[in-house]
Design an enzyme around this catalytic site. Structure first.
Site, PDB file in Angstrom:
ATOM      1  CG  ASP A  32      -1.954  -1.068   1.189  1.00 49.13           C
ATOM      2  OD1 ASP A  32      -2.804  -0.992   0.293  1.00 49.13           O
ATOM      3  OD2 ASP A  32      -1.922  -1.984   2.028  1.00 49.13           O
ATOM      4  CG  ASP A 171      -7.107  -3.860  -0.068  1.00 49.09           C
ATOM      5  OD1 ASP A 171      -6.858  -4.408   1.012  1.00 49.09           O
ATOM      6  OD2 ASP A 171      -6.411  -2.941  -0.552  1.00 49.09           O
TER       7      ASP A 171
END
Ligand code: DX5
Ligand code: ZN
Length: 210
Positions: A32, A171
């Site tokens: 991320d 996610d």
């Protein structure tokens, strides 16, 4: 079901965590990228990842949670990921991002926030390889799955009848319970804390794959 392990919660000891992931049959490491603009956090500036290939043996799945993702593609493509995913809400130029990622020989993903309408995505579907449906508000690991996002995965999976080039990934908040709400609609899940907070990564991955 492909598994992409998010290491967002493990910022301080990513080498240790990745060495544990190496020992499992996980398919990807999910990175991320946050630059304190799109979300109010910072994670994984590219220089912290430069030597990742020294100790990582999994393919990389990079998730740009940053504004103007087009400006990050050059630097993150050097890590040779399989996927780079950007947020539809974070750019004025989705086609430019798609082209730039493809020009590097990298597969393209588009992420959609929980509140983003699927209709905004449809025109891009023929040109991308992955749709990342956010099942939490982007920013932090360890949040609860938002139940009302599973219908979106179902709708996007129905659209595969028209376009067959992309896979669907989810996610946020994925664990051995929430996976059952979406298993029929997704090809891949990103899971962070459920795996990395557990004592036995492979056992947790097996529970997701079941
Ligand atoms: C959320 C991130 C996720 C997150 C997943 O903003 O994009 O990748 O780290 O972590 P868990 O599985 O703990 O929700
Ligand atoms: Zn992510």
């Amino acid at each position: 079901m492909k598994i992409s392990v998010s290491i967002l919660k493990e910022k301080d000891n990513i080498k240790d965590v990745i060495e544990k992931i190496n020992l499992t049959d996980a398919d990807y490491i999910h990175i991320d990228v946050q630059d304190n603009t799109y979300t109010s956090n910072i994670s994984f500036p590219v220089e912290t990842l430069n030597n990742i290939s020294d100790y990582n043996n999994k393919k990389l799945d990079i998730h740009l949670m940053s504004n103007n993702p087009e400006e990050l593609i050059d630097e993150y493509s050097i890590l040779n990921p399989e996927y780079i995913t950007f947020h539809l809400e974070a750019t004025n130029n989705p086609y430019g991002c798609i082209q730039k990622i493809k020009s590097k020989g990298i597969k393209v993903g588009i992420a959609l926030n929980p509140e983003t309408d699927i209709n905004n995505l449809v025109e891009y579907l023929p040109y991308i390889d992955l749709v990342l449906v956010m099942s939490v508000t982007p920013g932090l690991g360890g949040q609860s799955f938002l139940d009302n996002t599973s219908y979106k995965m179902e709708e996007i999976s129905k659209l595969k009848e028209r376009f067959s080039n992309y896979i669907i990934s989810a996610d946020g908040g994925i664990n051995d319970k929430t996976i059952n709400l979406i298993r029929d609609y997704v090809d891949m899940v990103v899971s962070g804390s459920f795996i990395t907070d557990s004592n036995d990564y492979q056992y947790s991955i097996d529970l997701l794959k079941e």
